[in-house]
Enzyme design. Structure first.
Site, PDB file in Angstrom:
ATOM      1  N   LYS A 136     -28.422  44.861  -0.848  1.00 30.49           N
ATOM      2  CA  LYS A 136     -30.115  44.631  -0.887  1.00 30.49           C
ATOM      3  C   LYS A 136     -30.036  43.958   0.656  1.00 30.49           C
ATOM      4  O   LYS A 136     -31.045  44.571   1.431  1.00 30.49           O
ATOM      5  CB  LYS A 136     -30.380  43.281  -1.757  1.00 30.49           C
ATOM      6  CG  LYS A 136     -30.231  43.663  -3.297  1.00 30.49           C
ATOM      7  CD  LYS A 136     -31.039  42.574  -4.146  1.00 30.49           C
ATOM      8  CE  LYS A 136     -29.817  41.257  -3.916  1.00 30.49           C
ATOM      9  NZ  LYS A 136     -28.849  41.212  -4.771  1.00 30.49           N
ATOM     10  N   ARG A 153     -36.096  35.992  -8.892  1.00 21.49           N
ATOM     11  CA  ARG A 153     -34.546  36.088  -9.480  1.00 21.49           C
ATOM     12  C   ARG A 153     -34.693  35.708 -11.069  1.00 21.49           C
ATOM     13  O   ARG A 153     -33.687  35.723 -11.689  1.00 21.49           O
ATOM     14  CB  ARG A 153     -33.587  35.164  -8.721  1.00 21.49           C
ATOM     15  CG  ARG A 153     -32.399  35.963  -8.063  1.00 21.49           C
ATOM     16  CD  ARG A 153     -31.513  34.920  -7.455  1.00 21.49           C
ATOM     17  NE  ARG A 153     -30.269  35.569  -7.256  1.00 21.49           N
ATOM     18  CZ  ARG A 153     -29.895  35.764  -5.760  1.00 21.49           C
ATOM     19  NH1 ARG A 153     -30.851  35.806  -4.898  1.00 21.49           N
ATOM     20  NH2 ARG A 153     -28.584  36.107  -5.461  1.00 21.49           N
ATOM     21  N   ARG A 213     -16.127  41.257   1.919  1.00 19.45           N
ATOM     22  CA  ARG A 213     -16.976  41.285   2.837  1.00 19.45           C
ATOM     23  C   ARG A 213     -16.987  40.132   3.946  1.00 19.45           C
ATOM     24  O   ARG A 213     -16.765  39.074   3.658  1.00 19.45           O
ATOM     25  CB  ARG A 213     -18.513  41.452   2.548  1.00 19.45           C
ATOM     26  CG  ARG A 213     -19.109  40.259   1.658  1.00 19.45           C
ATOM     27  CD  ARG A 213     -20.421  40.583   1.098  1.00 19.45           C
ATOM     28  NE  ARG A 213     -21.187  39.478   0.271  1.00 19.45           N
ATOM     29  CZ  ARG A 213     -22.189  39.780  -0.254  1.00 19.45           C
ATOM     30  NH1 ARG A 213     -22.726  40.800  -0.390  1.00 19.45           N
ATOM     31  NH2 ARG A 213     -22.745  38.769  -0.959  1.00 19.45           N
ATOM     32  N   ARG A 227     -18.700  34.196   3.470  1.00 22.12           N
ATOM     33  CA  ARG A 227     -19.548  33.185   2.465  1.00 22.12           C
ATOM     34  C   ARG A 227     -18.649  32.467   1.582  1.00 22.12           C
ATOM     35  O   ARG A 227     -17.741  32.969   1.020  1.00 22.12           O
ATOM     36  CB  ARG A 227     -20.874  33.873   1.828  1.00 22.12           C
ATOM     37  CG  ARG A 227     -21.856  34.504   2.614  1.00 22.12           C
ATOM     38  CD  ARG A 227     -22.862  35.179   1.765  1.00 22.12           C
ATOM     39  NE  ARG A 227     -23.001  34.886   0.431  1.00 22.12           N
ATOM     40  CZ  ARG A 227     -24.143  35.582  -0.050  1.00 22.12           C
ATOM     41  NH1 ARG A 227     -24.792  36.511   0.509  1.00 22.12           N
ATOM     42  NH2 ARG A 227     -24.591  35.265  -1.295  1.00 22.12           N
ATOM     43  N   ARG A 243     -21.797  34.609 -10.631  1.00 22.29           N
ATOM     44  CA  ARG A 243     -22.868  35.304 -10.029  1.00 22.29           C
ATOM     45  C   ARG A 243     -23.553  36.392 -10.667  1.00 22.29           C
ATOM     46  O   ARG A 243     -24.840  36.789 -10.871  1.00 22.29           O
ATOM     47  CB  ARG A 243     -22.974  35.378  -8.609  1.00 22.29           C
ATOM     48  CG  ARG A 243     -22.982  34.250  -7.705  1.00 22.29           C
ATOM     49  CD  ARG A 243     -22.311  34.412  -6.368  1.00 22.29           C
ATOM     50  NE  ARG A 243     -22.905  35.279  -5.339  1.00 22.29           N
ATOM     51  CZ  ARG A 243     -22.327  36.038  -4.507  1.00 22.29           C
ATOM     52  NH1 ARG A 243     -21.315  35.708  -4.102  1.00 22.29           N
ATOM     53  NH2 ARG A 243     -23.290  36.759  -3.653  1.00 22.29           N
TER      54      ARG A 243
END
Ligand code: AMP
Length: 225
Positions: free
Chosen positions: A13, A88, A127, A162, A173
């Site tokens: 996203k 969300r 990532r 992160r 998550r």
């Protein structure tokens, strides 16, 4: 142009929102980035938020609705926005609808980026980004050409990960996404706004699919049946 990007964590996203922002001029609004900025400020609220983000749970609706309501009323959002990470929950989706109604604004599209979950865990746990320019990388499929040096801006030792990209938090998550975020999809499907793109394709092909959805006149002919 006002659009929402929906997808599980790691679906791409943020990457797509940054590209659309550049190509279409709408402002990219990432609630995750806003929360991380508050955490970075180091105050008491930031400490509470960090605990929530690191657990993989969601920040309460009330706070998120207030945050977005304030943000989209700013002058730079009048030409359009790309929501990444909001809504969300069904409560957030309903609040957004009211917010837009009160301001005589409409949503142009809700784009779901679909990916398979095996790929997600790899994408997320690998990532990292350059904290100077925001360029994204991945241990598995997009390493910098020179170790520790950003291909895009040349910064050295600027890569950050992160703290919620650990395998345990990623699993939580994903669960949160299925339990609380996926239920908003029927809501947008009913309103005829929902479109789905294949997020497993190379990045530029995903962008091309999104651009086809955003092309003038595309909404009437292509809404998901
Ligand atoms: P993201 O950067 O979009 O993956 O968001 C990172 C984390 O921020 C999420 O796992 C949530 O804890 C929190 N968060 C971001 N957006 C929202 C939202 N709209 N509602 C509740 N929590 C959010």
């Amino acid at each position: 142009m006002n659009i929402i990007l929906i997808g599980a964590p790691g679906a791409g996203k943020g990457t797509q929102a940054r590209i659309i922002e550049e190509e279409h001029g709408a402002i990219h609004l990432s609630t995750g980035d806003m929360l991380r900025a508050t955490i970075k400020s180091g105050d008491a609220l930031g400490q509470d938020l960090k605990k929530i983000l690191d657990s993989g749970a969601l920040v309460p609706d009330e706070m998120m609705i207030e945050m977005i309501s304030h943000r989209i009323s700013q002058p730079d959002c009048q030409a359009g926005f790309i929501l990444d990470g909001f809504p969300r929950t069904v409560g957030q989706a309903k609040a957004l609808e009211k917010m837009l109604e009160n301001n005589n604004r409409d949503l142009d599209a809700v784009v779901k980026i679909e990916v398979d979950e095996e790929a997600l865990v790899e994408r997320i746990s690998g990532r990292f980004t350059c904290k100077e320019c925001g360029e994204g990388y991945n241990d598995y499929f997009k390493k910098p050409k020179v170790e520790n040096k950003c291909d895009n801006c040349g910064a050295v030792d600027s890569f950050v990960r992160r703290t919620d990209d650990t395998p345990d938090t990623v699993r939580e998550r994903l669960k949160t996404y299925h339990d609380q975020t996926a239920p908003i999809l029927p809501y947008y499907k009913e309103s005829g706004l929902l479109q789905t793109v294949d997020g497993m394709l190379p990045m530029q092909d995903v962008t091309a699919q999104i651009n086809a959805i955003l092309a003038p006149g595309a909404a009437e002919s292509a809404s998901e049946s």
